[in-house]
Design a protein around this motif. Structure first.
Motif, short mmCIF file in Angstrom:
data_model
loop_
_atom_site.label_atom_id
_atom_site.label_comp_id
_atom_site.label_asym_id
_atom_site.label_seq_id
_atom_site.Cartn_x
_atom_site.Cartn_y
_atom_site.Cartn_z
N PRO A 47 0.82 -1.21 0.00
CA PRO A 47 0.00 0.00 0.00
C PRO A 47 0.85 1.26 0.00
CG PRO A 47 0.19 -0.82 2.22
CD PRO A 47 0.96 -1.78 1.34
N ARG A 48 0.25 2.35 -0.35
CA ARG A 48 0.91 3.65 -0.23
C ARG A 48 0.45 4.36 1.03
NH1 ARG A 48 -0.37 6.46 -5.79
NH2 ARG A 48 0.88 8.11 -4.83
N PHE A 49 -0.66 3.90 1.59
CA PHE A 49 -1.21 4.53 2.80
C PHE A 49 -1.92 3.46 3.63
CE2 PHE A 49 -5.02 6.19 4.90
CZ PHE A 49 -4.47 7.15 5.74
N ILE A 50 -1.72 3.51 4.96
CA ILE A 50 -2.40 2.60 5.88
C ILE A 50 -3.05 3.43 6.98
CG2 ILE A 50 -2.19 0.66 7.47
CD1 ILE A 50 0.33 -0.18 6.02
N LEU A 51 -4.35 3.20 7.19
CA LEU A 51 -5.06 3.79 8.34
C LEU A 51 -5.35 2.66 9.31
CD1 LEU A 51 -6.50 6.13 9.79
CD2 LEU A 51 -8.55 5.54 8.47
N VAL A 52 -4.85 2.80 10.54
CA VAL A 52 -4.99 1.73 11.53
C VAL A 52 -5.93 2.19 12.63
CG1 VAL A 52 -3.78 0.17 13.09
CG2 VAL A 52 -2.61 1.07 11.06
N HIS A 53 -6.95 1.35 12.92
CA HIS A 53 -7.81 1.57 14.09
C HIS A 53 -7.06 1.00 15.29
CE1 HIS A 53 -11.16 2.77 11.59
NE2 HIS A 53 -11.04 1.67 10.88
N ASP A 54 -6.48 1.88 16.10
CA ASP A 54 -5.55 1.41 17.13
C ASP A 54 -6.05 1.70 18.54
OD1 ASP A 54 -5.29 4.17 16.77
OD2 ASP A 54 -3.22 4.20 17.45
N ASP A 55 -7.35 1.81 18.74
CA ASP A 55 -7.88 2.13 20.05
C ASP A 55 -7.94 0.89 20.93
OD1 ASP A 55 -9.35 4.19 21.77
OD2 ASP A 55 -10.72 2.48 21.81
N GLU A 56 -7.39 0.99 22.13
CA GLU A 56 -7.46 -0.05 23.15
C GLU A 56 -7.08 -1.43 22.62
OE1 GLU A 56 -11.17 0.00 25.19
OE2 GLU A 56 -11.17 2.16 25.42
N PRO A 57 -5.88 -1.60 22.08
CA PRO A 57 -5.47 -2.92 21.61
C PRO A 57 -5.21 -3.87 22.77
CG PRO A 57 -3.62 -1.42 21.53
CD PRO A 57 -4.82 -0.59 21.95
N ALA A 58 -5.23 -5.15 22.48
CA ALA A 58 -4.91 -6.14 23.50
C ALA A 58 -3.44 -6.00 23.88
CB ALA A 58 -5.19 -7.54 22.97
N PRO A 59 -3.10 -6.23 25.16
CA PRO A 59 -1.70 -6.10 25.58
C PRO A 59 -0.78 -7.00 24.75
CG PRO A 59 -3.16 -6.31 27.48
CD PRO A 59 -4.00 -6.57 26.25
N GLY A 60 0.29 -6.40 24.23
CA GLY A 60 1.24 -7.17 23.46
C GLY A 60 0.90 -7.30 22.00
N HIS A 61 -0.30 -6.86 21.60
CA HIS A 61 -0.71 -7.02 20.21
C HIS A 61 -1.11 -5.67 19.60
CE1 HIS A 61 -0.59 -11.35 20.70
NE2 HIS A 61 -1.28 -11.21 21.82
N GLY A 62 -0.67 -4.59 20.22
CA GLY A 62 -1.03 -3.28 19.72
C GLY A 62 -0.16 -2.85 18.55
N LEU A 63 -0.32 -1.60 18.19
CA LEU A 63 0.44 -1.05 17.08
C LEU A 63 1.77 -0.54 17.62
CD1 LEU A 63 0.15 -0.43 14.03
CD2 LEU A 63 -0.55 1.86 14.69
N SER A 64 2.82 -1.32 17.47
CA SER A 64 4.10 -0.96 18.06
C SER A 64 4.80 0.12 17.24
CB SER A 64 5.01 -2.20 18.15
OG SER A 64 5.42 -2.59 16.86
N ARG A 65 5.65 0.87 17.93
CA ARG A 65 6.42 1.90 17.26
C ARG A 65 7.39 1.29 16.24
NH1 ARG A 65 9.18 6.29 21.05
NH2 ARG A 65 6.96 6.52 21.50
N ASP A 66 7.91 0.11 16.57
CA ASP A 66 8.83 -0.56 15.64
C ASP A 66 8.12 -0.93 14.34
OD1 ASP A 66 10.87 -0.36 17.45
OD2 ASP A 66 10.63 -2.40 18.24
N TRP A 67 6.85 -1.39 14.44
CA TRP A 67 6.11 -1.75 13.23
C TRP A 67 5.89 -0.52 12.37
CZ3 TRP A 67 1.58 -0.43 10.80
CH2 TRP A 67 1.11 -1.31 9.80
N VAL A 68 5.48 0.58 12.98
CA VAL A 68 5.24 1.81 12.23
C VAL A 68 6.53 2.28 11.57
CG1 VAL A 68 4.56 4.23 12.39
CG2 VAL A 68 3.31 2.51 13.69
#
Length: 357
Positions: A288-309
Motif C-alpha cells: 500500500p501507499r497509505f495505511i489507516l490503523v484503528h488502534d484504540d485499546e489494543p490487546a496487551p502485546g498485540h497493539g500497534l508498536s512503534r517498531d512496526w510503524v
C-alpha cells in the motif's frame, strides 16, 4: 396539517428530513395514542381494586402500542413518505472512515445507494454514526459486515430498523455474538436480503465502484470472531482500498498461502484482539501507499508498536493512527486521491495516480 406546516422548518433543520406522510398518518395514529393513554389511566384505577384485571388491560394496551408502531412503519415505507434535506456533504462519491472507541469499525461509502462497511457498536452507532448520516442526509441501502464482533456489528440492527437497508453482505451464517444473531433474526423481517461473502465474488455497486471478496471464513466455527471475517477490496474510480477488519496472523497466512492478490493503494486495518497482524510478508503483498490503523485499546502485546510503524514507514508507506486523526474522509479525483483527517484538518494527504507524492 397546521401542526405539520408549523414544525416543518424545525424538522428540516434539526432532523434533515421532511415527512409529508405525517399529515395522513397522524389522522390514524393520534386517535390511537389517545386510546392508549385512556386505557393506561383506566388500568391505574382498576389496579386499585384488582391487580389481575389491571395486568390484563396493560397487556391489551401493549398490543395497541405494537399496532401503532407497525402502522407508523407502514406509513414510513410508502412512496414519497419522506425526503432527506441535503445540509452538508463530504464530497461527491466520498468515503468516510469513522474513528470509534473500543476497537470498533465503520465506514460509509457514497456510491450506488450508499454502502455501510461495518456499523460499529450499538453505542457508537447512536453517538457517532447515526448523527453523522442524518446531518449529511445520507442513508445506506447496503450493509457489509467484515466480521461478527459486537464492536463492528452492534449498530447493524438499529441501522436496518431505522432505514431502508435492502441488502447485507455477511461473513458467516452463524456466530456466538448476540448482536450478530439478533441482526440475522431481524433483518429479513425488515426486507433486508442477506448474502454470504464468497472468495472471488465481485459485487458491482455503480459504474465506477465494485466490492471484491478476497477471503471469507467458510464455516470456521473454531476461529475467533476476528478471524471469522471477510477481507474485502474496493475497486473505486481506478483506486484499490483494502478492508481487513480485525483479521490477524491466521487470516493473513491463509490469504498468502492461497496466492490471493491482495494489492491495494490504501489499506484500512484494525488490530486482532489476541494475535499479531500486519506481518512483513502481508505488508509486502499489499504494497500500500497509505495505511489507516484503528488502534484504540489494543490487546496487551498485540497493539500497534512503534517498531512496526517505523519499519513500514521506512518502505515509503504513510501510516495514520485513528486515535490521532479521528475520522478520515477520502475523496477520489481524476488523477488524485485526497485523504483528510477530521482532528488534523491541515494534514491533508494526496496520492497521485503516477505514484508521485
Amino acid at each position: 396539517a397546521a401542526a405539520w406546516v408549523g414544525s416543518l422548518p424545525l424538522m428540516g433543520i434539526y432532523f434533515a428530513v421532511i415527512t409529508p406522510v405525517a399529515v395522513v398518518a397522524s389522522m390514524v395514529l393520534v386517535p390511537l395514542v389517545f386510546l392508549v393513554l385512556a386505557v393506561a389511566l383506566a388500568a391505574v384505577v382498576v389496579g386499585l381494586v384488582s391487580d389481575p384485571a389491571a395486568m390484563a388491560m396493560n397487556r391489551g394496551n401493549a398490543a395497541l402500542v405494537g399496532l401503532g408502531r407497525g402502522m407508523a412503519e407502514g406509513f414510513a415505507r410508502l412512496p414519497g413518505a419522506q425526503f432527506n434535506v441535503q445540509r452538508k456533504a463530504w464530497g461527491e462519491g466520498g468515503l468516510v472512515v469513522f474513528s470509534l472507541p473500543a476497537g470498533g469499525g465503520a465506514s460509509y461509502l457514497e456510491a450506488g445507494g450508499g454502502v455501510m462497511i461495518d456499523a460499529g457498536s450499538e453505542r457508537a452507532y447512536f453517538q457517532s454514526i447515526r448523527p453523522t448520516l442524518r446531518e449529511r442526509a445520507r442513508w445506506p441501502d447496503s450493509l457489509v459486515v467484515t466480521h461478527p464482533d459486537g464492536a463492528h456489528v452492534g449498530g447493524a440492527l438499529p441501522l436496518v430498523s431505522e432505514g431502508p437497508v435492502r441488502q447485507a453482505l455477511l461473513p458467516t451464517a452463524w456466530a456466538r455474538s448476540p448482536a450478530y444473531r439478533a441482526f440475522l433474526d431481524t433483518a429479513p423481517a425488515r426486507d433486508c436480503r442477506l448474502l454470504l461473502g464468497r472468495p472471488g465474488d465481485l459485487h458491482r455497486i455503480d459504474g465506477h465502484t465494485a466490492l471484491e471478496v478476497l477471503g471469507a471464513p467458510g464455516r470456521g466455527e473454531d476461529r475467533r470472531a476476528d478471524d471469522r471475517g471477510q477481507v474485502l477490496r474496493l475497486h473505486w474510480h481506478g483506486w484499490r482500498v483494502l478492508f481487513t477488519g480485525d483479521a490477524g496472523f491466521e487470516t493473513e497466512k491463509s490469504l498468502l498461502a492461497s496466492g490471493t492478490d491482495v494489492a491495494a493503494d490504501v489499506w484500512i486495518r484494525g488490530l486482532h484482539g489476541s494475535d499479531l497482524s500486519g506481518t512483513a510478508a502481508f505488508v509486502q503483498a499489499v504494497a500500500p501507499r497509505f495505511i489507516l490503523v484503528h488502534d484504540d485499546e489494543p490487546a496487551p502485546g498485540h497493539g500497534l508498536s512503534r517498531d512496526w510503524v517505523t519499519a513500514v514507514e521506512s518502505e515509503g508507506i504513510v501510516v495514520w493512527r485513528s486515535t490521532r486523526t479521528g475520522a478520515v474522509a477520502v475523496s477520489p479525483g481524476v488523477d488524485e486521491l485526497t485523504l483528510r483527517p477530521f482532528l488534523e484538518p491541515e494534514r491533508v494527504l494526496t496520492l497521485s495516480r503516477d505514484g508521485s507524492p
